[in-house]
Design an enzyme around this catalytic site. Structure first.
Site, PDB file in Angstrom:
ATOM      1  N   ASP A   1       0.875  -1.165   0.000  1.00 39.98           N
ATOM      2  CA  ASP A   1       0.000   0.000   0.000  1.00 39.98           C
ATOM      3  C   ASP A   1       0.918   1.222   0.000  1.00 39.98           C
ATOM      4  OD1 ASP A   1      -2.088   1.756  -0.013  1.00 39.98           O
ATOM      5  OD2 ASP A   1      -3.153   0.864   1.674  1.00 39.98           O
TER       6      ASP A   1
HETATM    7  C1  BGC Z   1      -4.987   3.361   0.057  1.00 46.12           C
HETATM    8  C2  BGC Z   1      -5.085   2.386  -1.086  1.00 46.12           C
HETATM    9  C3  BGC Z   1      -4.876   3.118  -2.379  1.00 46.12           C
HETATM   10  C4  BGC Z   1      -3.530   3.808  -2.359  1.00 46.12           C
HETATM   11  C5  BGC Z   1      -3.193   4.566  -3.609  1.00 46.12           C
HETATM   12  C6  BGC Z   1      -3.750   4.229  -0.015  1.00 46.12           C
HETATM   13  O1  BGC Z   1      -3.903   5.292   0.862  1.00 46.12           O
HETATM   14  O2  BGC Z   1      -5.028   2.670   1.272  1.00 46.12           O
HETATM   15  O3  BGC Z   1      -6.319   1.746  -1.061  1.00 46.12           O
HETATM   16  O4  BGC Z   1      -4.990   2.230  -3.454  1.00 46.12           O
HETATM   17  O5  BGC Z   1      -3.526   4.743  -1.292  1.00 46.12           O
HETATM   18  O6  BGC Z   1      -3.998   5.679  -3.753  1.00 46.12           O
END
Ligand code: BGC
Length: 752
Positions: free
Chosen positions: A264
């Protein structure tokens, strides 16, 4: 046409054009992917391999330019394709051709209980991703709704692992048909936003395998997902983006995952573990996922220069590097270098139609006394709509799933469109969230308000008195502490004084219809005072029209709740701070959260302890009625390796065509059902568990038989000591019902 193609090919061959001889295997689309992977790998230096494993911008990673292997481009997900962002930033880049079709939130998709809808969703969003030349879609999310307060429940598929697993598979397959990888998130036991990057989830193996992993497993083993995203939290004291047990032992070991583990954004935290514990690609390091945007530090990522140094000093081995590079190459051959992938499409009428169809199929009719719905407004009549969510655009906001869409039809506009002969008037009733922008995308609405809360209520009441119909449209929104990434809700109740507005309206308007727009359960202590309640969701571009399709009766409601609506938060399984949101014991670095309720999540908790709820898991009404006949089994007993079926006839006994969701629950012998205080007992079972469902469309008067197959797996519990699924001998009840609380037919099978 064919003539010209043949001619062009001959000419090209004669001039030494596109028909090339001796192309290296990795460039030859006719060769099997694995052969291409090995060939490409054999040509790459360690530096080139490492360069593929970490971000080079907010959402992309480098390919291998020397070999003509393209970059990988990711996009959020999971409800539409995120607007293009600046290279190093979260903010949108300001393109004018990247407004997407916004599909409904995944909680709405789950509420359709319809695998066809999941497939349509996956195919459609996959086409949009492909058109926008994205290789990886960051979604879908399948974390279980452990608490109604989780800010991201709206992005997930409910409280039941079977339902989430059944819905995620066609979504993943639909996306990947387009040569776009689905990146299933957030792996795993990431069930809250409060301190999401600082909390260690302490969960026993039984709950892990029975509740929190099955939807991920289905996405990988049945859906064939090409990517998975590690979550921000810790499990077993180790961050999940490089969690050995989750990634190496379970995902890549037990499930044989051959795809890519993506961190993530900002979830990778350790040089060593990033290398050794199953992570393949690192994104967003030094951000918390939502804010912070370090420029040009990509070479300092854990899987960048520090990795190279480790390789050079011998602290890291090449076999591990090759395994990661192999997975990334495989991803590229499946996506960017997959010459068979279609071109996709963007903002097509078909996508908007799909968004509307899915959103309408997810709307849940919770209560409908005295035939208040479908709406009847005579020509020249007056319809009063009260509530901020009747107008507020909801696609912007909520975190990484925020979108820029070509249009969003709100409920008020849709009501005006559907009832052109009537006077449709709006009153605000309360002020909720007046913000209109996220990452520099602005809805352009002006939601400022000068009136006092008291004035707003009295204006609404004055407007509602004596008119033909009144609809209150409220609920939550995407602002902080509502349905929102990064924060959890603060309570179960409706915010901004909405219960008071509903109470005031119901005094003057006995036929009040309440529509709740949210992505998670809310308390409805006012439920008895209103005759009709509808659960709407964040429905995307066509949300208003989809909702009004159901309110007007153009679509017969067929959505069912993907999670329980409890009467009060205290009724649920999370009783202590240890359980939620976690505690910080002295001397510990990270917050500790104990999943002491074990497998007793959602209806497994309420049903087992016979705790009354507002609306049960699986509940949803229709404008028609259904009757279940007698359930018949193909055999009365079952033994290891065997299978049997249970069949139940269902009849549409009303005057309208409609769809029923027939749910199969399996109940163990009653003396195995847990009683309070025995949650830790490895043998204790929930009162019943969902093990099958079918959505059947029935014309008025039509009967159809619905058949479910039952094997010992459906009777099993996960035995942590044996690390295996075990079916205990005994007589199980097979319950066919319209919700977990509304069982209509029953049969039995003995496992021996
Ligand atoms: C989120 C993800 C997301 C990623 C990219 C993170 O803050 O938890 O779900 O895909 O950011 O935007």
């Amino acid at each position: 046409m064919k003539k010209y193609i043949v001619l062009a090919a001959l000419l090209a061959a004669a001039c030494g054009g596109p028909v090339r001889k001796n192309v290296p295997a990795y460039l030859d689309p006719a060769k099997p992917v694995e052969e291409r992977v090995e060939d490409a790998l054999s040509r790459m230096s360690p530096e080139e391999k490492v360069a593929m494993l970490h971000a080079q911008s907010k959402f992309s990673s480098a390919g291998v330019p020397r070999l003509g292997i393209p970059e990988i481009w990711c996009t959020d997900g999971p409800h539409g394709i995120r607007p293009e962002v600046l290279w190093d930033e979260w903010d949108q880049a300001g393109w004018t051709n990247d407004s997407c079709t916004a599909f409904p939130a995944l909680s709405c998709l789950a509420a359709t209980w319809d695998r066809e809808m999941a497939s349509l969703f996956g195919r459609s969003i996959g086409e949009e991703a492909r058109y926008r030349e994205k290789d990886v879609l960051l979604g879908p999310g399948v974390n279980i709704c452990r608490t109604p307060l989780n800010g991201r429940n709206f992005e997930y598929m409910g409280e039941d692992p079977y339902l989430a697993g059944a819905m995620v598979v066609p979504y993943v397959q639909g996306v990947q048909e387009n040569g776009v990888a689905a990146c299933v998130k957030h792996f795993a036991v990431n069930n809250q936003e409060t301190r999401r990057t600082k909390t260690n989830s302490i969960v026993g193996d039984r709950a892990l395998y029975e509740i929190y992993l099955p939807a991920f497993k289905a996405a990988v083993c049945e859906g064939g997902a090409w990517a998975i995203m590690g979550s921000y939290n810790l499990y077993n004291g180790q961050f999940n983006c490089h969690n050995k047990r989750l990634l190496c032992d379970i995902l890549k070991g037990e499930w044989g995952f051959d795809g890519v583990v993506i961190s993530d954004w900002g979830g990778c935290r350790d040089d060593d573990e990033a290398v050794t514990n199953g992570l393949d690609m690192e994104y967003g390091t030094w951000t918390n996922g939502l804010t912070g945007a370090p420029s040009d530090k990509y070479n300092r990522y854990h899987l960048a220069d520090p990795y190279l140094q480790r390789l050079r000093s011998g602290a890291a081995d090449e076999a591990t590097l090759d395994d990661k590079a192999r997975r990334v190459l495989r991803l590229i051959f499946r996506t960017g270098m997959n010459q068979e992938r279609p071109f996709g499409s963007f903002n097509s009428p078909e996508h908007y139609a799909a968004a509307r169809q899915i959103a309408a199929a997810g709307v849940v009719l919770l209560k409908n006394e005295d035939g208040v719905l479908p709406l009847q407004v005579p020509a020249g009549g007056k319809l009063v709509v009260v509530g901020e969510n009747a107008v507020k655009k909801m696609i912007v906001g909520g975190g990484s799933s925020s979108l820029k869409t070509k249009y969003e039809i709100n409920p008020l506009e849709a009501l005006q469109e559907a009832f052109p002969e009537a006077e449709v008037v709006w009153e605000r009733g309360y002020v909720g969230d007046t913000s209109t922008s996220y990452n520099r995308v602005d809805t352009g609405q002006d939601l400022s308000e000068a009136r006092s809360p008291e004035q707003l209520v009295s204006d609404a009441v004055a407007a509602a008195e004596g008119v033909d119909a009144v609809i209150f449209i409220g609920g939550l929104n995407k602002s902080a502490h509502q349905d929102n990434e990064g924060t959890d809700r603060l309570g179960l109740g409706l915010p901004y004084g909405q219960p008071e507005v509903i109470a005031a309206l119901s005094e003057v308007c006995p036929r009040l219809i309440v529509v709740n727009i949210s992505g998670s359960p809310v308390a409805m202590p006012w439920a008895d005072s209103v005759p009709a309640i509808v659960q709407g969701w964040y429905g995307g571009s066509e949300s208003g029209r989809a909702l009004v399709d159901v309110l007007s009766g153009a679509v017969n409601p067929s959505g069912r709740l993907p999670f329980t609506f409890p009467l009060a938060l205290e009724d649920g399984p999370l009783k202590t701070e240890r359980q939620y949101p976690g505690i910080l014991p002295e001397g510990e670095k990270w917050w500790q959260e104990y999943y002491e309720e074990g497998i007793f999540v959602g209806y497994r908790w309420y049903d087992t302890h016979q705790i009354p709820v507002q609306f049960a898991f699986g509940h949803g009404l229709s404008y028609t009625t259904f009757e279940y006949g007698e359930a018949k089994v193909s055999r009365k007993s079952l033994s290891a390796g065997g299978s049997m079926t249970v069949t139940v006839p269902v009849t549409n006994t009303g005057a309208r065509d409609g769809a029923e969701v027939v749910q199969l629950y399996i109940a163990p012998p009653s003396d195995w059902v847990a009683i309070p205080g025995s949650l830790e007992d490895p043998l204790s079972r929930p009162a019943k568990e969902l093990k099958g469902f079918e959505k059947v469309y029935l014309k008025a008067g039509e009967t159809r038989e619905v058949t479910f197959t039952v094997t010992p797996q459906e009777l099993s519990r996960f035995d942590a000591d044996e690390h295996a699924w075990v079916a205990d001998k005994g007589v199980y009840r097979l319950l066919a019902g319209a919700s977990s609380a509304d069982i209509r037919a029953e049969a039995q099978v003995e496992f021996r």
